[in-house]
Design a protein around this motif. Structure first.
Motif, short mmCIF file in Angstrom:
data_model
loop_
_atom_site.label_atom_id
_atom_site.label_comp_id
_atom_site.label_asym_id
_atom_site.label_seq_id
_atom_site.Cartn_x
_atom_site.Cartn_y
_atom_site.Cartn_z
N VAL A 70 0.84 -1.19 0.00
CA VAL A 70 0.00 0.00 0.00
C VAL A 70 0.88 1.25 0.00
CG1 VAL A 70 -1.85 -1.19 1.25
CG2 VAL A 70 -0.14 0.13 2.53
N TYR A 73 3.32 6.86 3.63
CA TYR A 73 3.51 8.30 3.85
C TYR A 73 4.39 8.50 5.09
CZ TYR A 73 -0.68 8.82 0.89
OH TYR A 73 -1.60 8.77 -0.14
N PHE A 105 -5.05 14.08 3.50
CA PHE A 105 -4.92 12.74 2.90
C PHE A 105 -6.13 12.50 2.00
CE2 PHE A 105 -2.12 12.45 6.48
CZ PHE A 105 -1.11 11.58 6.07
N GLU A 106 -5.87 12.14 0.76
CA GLU A 106 -6.91 11.74 -0.19
C GLU A 106 -6.80 10.24 -0.39
OE1 GLU A 106 -9.30 12.99 -2.17
OE2 GLU A 106 -9.15 15.18 -1.95
N THR A 107 -7.80 9.49 0.09
CA THR A 107 -7.75 8.03 0.02
C THR A 107 -9.03 7.49 -0.60
OG1 THR A 107 -8.74 7.64 2.20
CG2 THR A 107 -6.38 8.06 2.14
N LYS A 108 -9.02 6.20 -0.90
CA LYS A 108 -10.20 5.56 -1.50
C LYS A 108 -10.62 4.37 -0.64
CE LYS A 108 -12.19 3.97 -5.83
NZ LYS A 108 -11.98 3.73 -7.29
N GLU A 111 -8.85 0.82 -0.06
CA GLU A 111 -7.44 0.91 -0.42
C GLU A 111 -6.70 1.55 0.75
OE1 GLU A 111 -7.08 2.94 -4.15
OE2 GLU A 111 -8.37 1.50 -5.22
N ILE A 113 -3.63 2.60 3.56
CA ILE A 113 -2.35 3.31 3.51
C ILE A 113 -1.61 3.07 4.83
CG2 ILE A 113 -3.26 5.11 1.99
CD1 ILE A 113 -3.23 7.01 4.42
N TYR A 176 -4.05 2.31 8.11
CA TYR A 176 -5.44 2.72 7.94
C TYR A 176 -6.04 1.95 6.76
CZ TYR A 176 -3.54 6.39 10.86
OH TYR A 176 -2.91 7.06 11.88
N ASN A 178 -9.06 1.78 5.58
CA ASN A 178 -10.06 2.53 4.81
C ASN A 178 -11.22 1.65 4.33
OD1 ASN A 178 -8.61 4.95 5.08
ND2 ASN A 178 -7.36 4.48 3.29
N VAL A 209 -11.89 10.06 2.67
CA VAL A 209 -12.10 8.75 2.05
C VAL A 209 -13.14 8.93 0.94
CG1 VAL A 209 -12.79 6.35 2.39
CG2 VAL A 209 -11.62 7.59 4.24
#
Length: 566
Positions: A70, A73, A105-108, A111, A113, A176, A178, A209
Motif C-alpha cells: 500500500v 507516507y 490525505f486523499e484516500t479511497k 485501499e 495506507i 489505515y 479505509n 475517504v
C-alpha cells in the motif's frame, strides 16, 4: 435547543469568555491569568485568500500486517510559523508537515495506507501543563504525541490510544485500511493529559475517504470542492497564541477555552473567489470548546448532504447549521443567481469568511440531486445490549478542582463497556450537567435514535430516570452516520451502533478537549465473545420498565446498567 447560562456566556462574544466561564464555575478559585489580547476590530476584513491545505503525497509503498502493498507516507510534526492575517506578525505554531492545517490525505475506500508519524517537535511545551491531570504527571516528557484519525475504522494499535504516546525524536507507524464509506475524517493529536494543548498548538488535518458510489453522484469536485477547517484561538498583542491559566499554582487547567479570533483554514477573515455555481463545502469544527452556528450573511439557505461519516439519504435545506467540536458537515452552497455579490459566512453575528462571486456567467451551475445515498437504519430490535451511561461534572471544593466523568468512572477504573464484536448496542447518554457535550466513540459509526428530557433532580436524589416528555427524533441533517453526537443537558440521548471491524481496546470521550483531558474519557473494549467480558452485570441488578417513563437503577457503585437480551 435551550440556551443555558454557559452557552450564552461562551457564544455572546469571543474575548473574555474563558475568564468569565471559568471564574463563575470556580467560586473559590482565583480568576484565570489573562494577558493583553489582540484588538480584532483593528484587523481589515477579507484581505487574505482562503488557503486550501496541500495534499499529502506518498513516498513509496510498504506491506501492511496483511501483506498487501500500500502507499506509504511520512509526516513530521514540527514547530512552524504561520501568518494568520496580512497585518499580523507570524504566529508560532505546531503543525503536521510544518503547516496548520496539516496536509490533507486523499484516500479511497478499501485501499489502505501506511503512515509514519514523526514527532520532531521541541522538547519543551509552549503551553502550561497541569501535572495534576491523569497522564500528565511531572515525570513524563513535556512533549508527547500520538495521532488519532477521527472517524477511521482502524486496528486498535493504529487508533491513537491516548497512552500510546511517543516523545520528541520518536515515531510510530499506523495502518489505515479505509474499509468504510466515503466521508471526510480528520486527524489530530490524542496524547493523554495534554491533548487539548497539542491540538490548540496546531496538530490537526483532514483525511478524506472517497468511493465509487459518491463519485457517481457527480457532486462538485476539484476546485469546486472546498475543505473548511474552523476553530478559534486566543491571540495576544504580539500576535502569538496563548492558552489561559487558571491562576492556581500547579493546576493551570480551566474548563473551556474560547478565542478572540476564528480561523478558517488557518486564516482570520479570509475570502474565496467563487463562480456563480454550486460548490461543495466540507466543514470541520476543530475548536477546543466552541460550537459554531453557521449562516450566510445574505440570509440565504444552503443544503447539507452529509454528516460525520457519510452522505445523507437526501439533501436537507438549512438557514443555519449548528456544529459542535469534532462534528463535520458536507454542504452545498449554490452561488448561481448571485453573480457579483459578496456573501459572508458567519458564526452568529461574527464574520468567518467571505465568498466573492464572479460577475460573469458560469459554464456549468450544477444540479442538486433529489436523492443521494440510502442509509439503512439499524433496528432497535437488533440491539443485544442497552447501556445507561451518565455524563457528570462537579466541583471538588476540598481539592479545589473540577471533576468531570463518564459513567461516574475515572480513566484508570476497570473497563465497564465491553461490546461483542459485530453486535449491536444502544447507548443512552444521560446528561446530568449544564453543558452540551459532543460525545465521540472511536472505531464505530452510529445513528442517533432520539433525545428525551428527564428529571435531573430526581436522578441525583434516588438514581431514577423519570422522563418529562416525549422523545424527539434527530433533526433531518443528523439522520446519517455519525461518530460524534451532541448530548444536550437534561436529556437522555440515545445512539445505536454495530461494533464491527476489529476487536481490542478503544476509547469514548467528550470532545470538548478540556473535558477530555480531565477524566471525561473512558476506555472500552470490543471482545470476541461473551466469555471475554470481565465486568458483566446480571439482569437481577436492574429493573427496566420497557416503554414506560421510569427506569430505576439499583447498583450502588456504578451508573452503568447493562440490559442484555438473552
Amino acid at each position: 435547543m435551550p440556551i443555558t447560562r454557559r452557552e450564552f456566556l461562551k457564544n455572546s462574544g469571543l474575548l473574555g469568555v474563558a475568564l468569565t466561564a471559568a471564574s463563575m464555575r470556580a467560586f473559590i478559585r482565583p480568576a484565570p491569568k489573562f494577558r493583553p489580547t489582540l484588538n480584532t476590530d483593528s484587523l481589515a476584513r477579507f484581505v487574505d485568500p482562503l488557503p486550501i491545505p496541500s495534499i499529502a503525497r506518498a513516498i513509496g509503498h510498504r506491506k501492511t500486517p496483511t501483506g498487501a502493498e500500500v502507499p506509504f507516507y511520512r509526516v513530521e510534526m514540527r514547530a512552524c510559523e504561520s501568518r494568520l492575517h496580512r497585518d499580523l506578525n507570524p504566529t508560532q505554531m505546531w503543525g503536521y508537515g510544518s503547516t496548520f492545517p496539516g496536509p490533507t490525505f486523499e484516500t479511497k475506500s478499501g485501499e489502505g495506507i501506511l503512515v509514519e508519524w514523526i514527532n520532531a517537535l521541541p522538547n519543551a511545551h509552549v503551553f502550561p501543563i497541569d501535572h495534576k491531570l491523569h497522564g500528565a504527571e511531572r515525570n513524563l516528557p513535556e512533549v508527547r504525541t500520538v495521532v488519532h484519525v477521527h472517524g477511521a475504522k482502524t486496528p486498535p494499535d493504529s487508533d491513537g490510544y491516548p497512552e500510546s504516546w511517543y516523545p520528541s525524536g520518536k515515531s510510530a507507524l499506523a495502518w489505515y485500511p479505509n474499509r468504510q464509506d466515503a466521508a471526510m475524517l480528520w486527524y489530530h493529536d490524542h496524547a493523554m493529559g495534554i491533548n487539548r494543548l497539542n491540538i490548540y498548538a496546531g496538530l490537526a488535518g483532514l483525511f478524506i475517504v472517497r468511493d465509487d458510489a459518491e463519485a457517481a453522484l457527480n457532486l462538485p469536485s476539484g476546485k469546486f470542492e472546498i475543505p473548511l477547517v474552523l476553530c478559534d484561538r486566543l491571540l495576544d498583542r504580539d500576535h502569538q497564541l496563548y492558552y489561559p491559566d487558571s491562576g492556581i499554582p500547579g493546576a493551570p487547567w480551566i474548563p473551556e477555552v474560547y478565542g478572540n479570533v476564528i480561523l478558517a483554514n488557518g486564516k482570520i477573515f479570509p475570502y474565496l473567489d467563487v463562480e456563480p455555481r454550486m460548490y461543495r463545502v466540507r466543514v470541520l469544527n476543530a475548536a477546543n470548546s466552541r460550537f459554531f452556528s453557521l449562516s450566510l450573511g445574505s440570509g440565504g439557505s444552503f443544503h447539507q448532504i452529509g454528516t460525520d461519516l457519510g452522505l445523507l439519504p437526501a439533501p436537507v435545506e438549512l438557514k443555519s447549521l449548528l456544529l459542535y467540536p469534532a462534528e463535520r458537515a458536507d454542504l452545498i452552497f449554490d452561488f448561481s443567481g448571485h453573480a457579483g455579490e459578496r456573501i459572508e459566512l458567519k458564526h452568529q453575528a461574527m464574520e468567518v469568511m467571505q465568498f466573492r462571486v464572479a460577475d460573469e456567467p458560469a459554464k456549468e451551475t450544477g444540479v442538486m440531486p433529489a436523492r443521494i445515498r440510502p442509509v439503512a437504519k439499524l433496528a432497535e430490535s437488533a440491539a443485544v445490549t442497552t447501556r445507561m451511561l451518565t455524563l457528570v461534572e462537579y466541583d471538588d471544593y476540598v481539592g479545589n478542582s473540577m471533576v468531570m466523568l463518564l459513567n461516574s468512572s475515572h480513566w484508570s477504573d476497570p473497563v465497564t463497556e465491553q461490546p461483542i464484536l459485530d453486535s449491536v448496542e444502544i447507548w443512552n447518554l444521560v446528561n446530568l450537567t449544564e453543558d452540551a457535550h459532543p460525545i465521540h466513540l472511536h472505531l464505530v459509526r452510529f445513528q442517533i435514535l432520539d433525545r428525551r428530557p428527564f428529571d435531573v433532580f430526581a436522578y441525583q436524589q434516588n438514581r431514577t430516570i423519570r422522563y418529562l416528555g416525549p422523545a424527539t427524533p434527530p433533526d433531518p441533517n443528523e439522520a446519517g452516520w455519525k461518530d460524534t453526537v451532541r448530548a444536550d443537558p437534561g436529556l437522555v440521548t440515545r445512539i445505536i451502533a454495530r461494533f464491527e471491524g476489529f476487536a481490542g481496546r478503544y476509547v469514548w470521550h467528550c470532545h470538548l478537549l478540556e473535558h477530555e483531558d480531565n477524566e471525561m474519557m473512558r476506555p472500552y473494549e470490543v471482545v470476541t465473545s461473551a466469555s471475554e467480558r470481565v465486568a458483566a452485570i446480571t439482569a437481577q441488578e436492574a429493573s427496566w420498565c420497557i416503554g414506560g417513563n421510569v427506569v430505576r437503577l439499583t447498583r450502588s457503585q456504578s451508573c452503568n446498567t447493562i440490559l442484555t437480551r438473552p
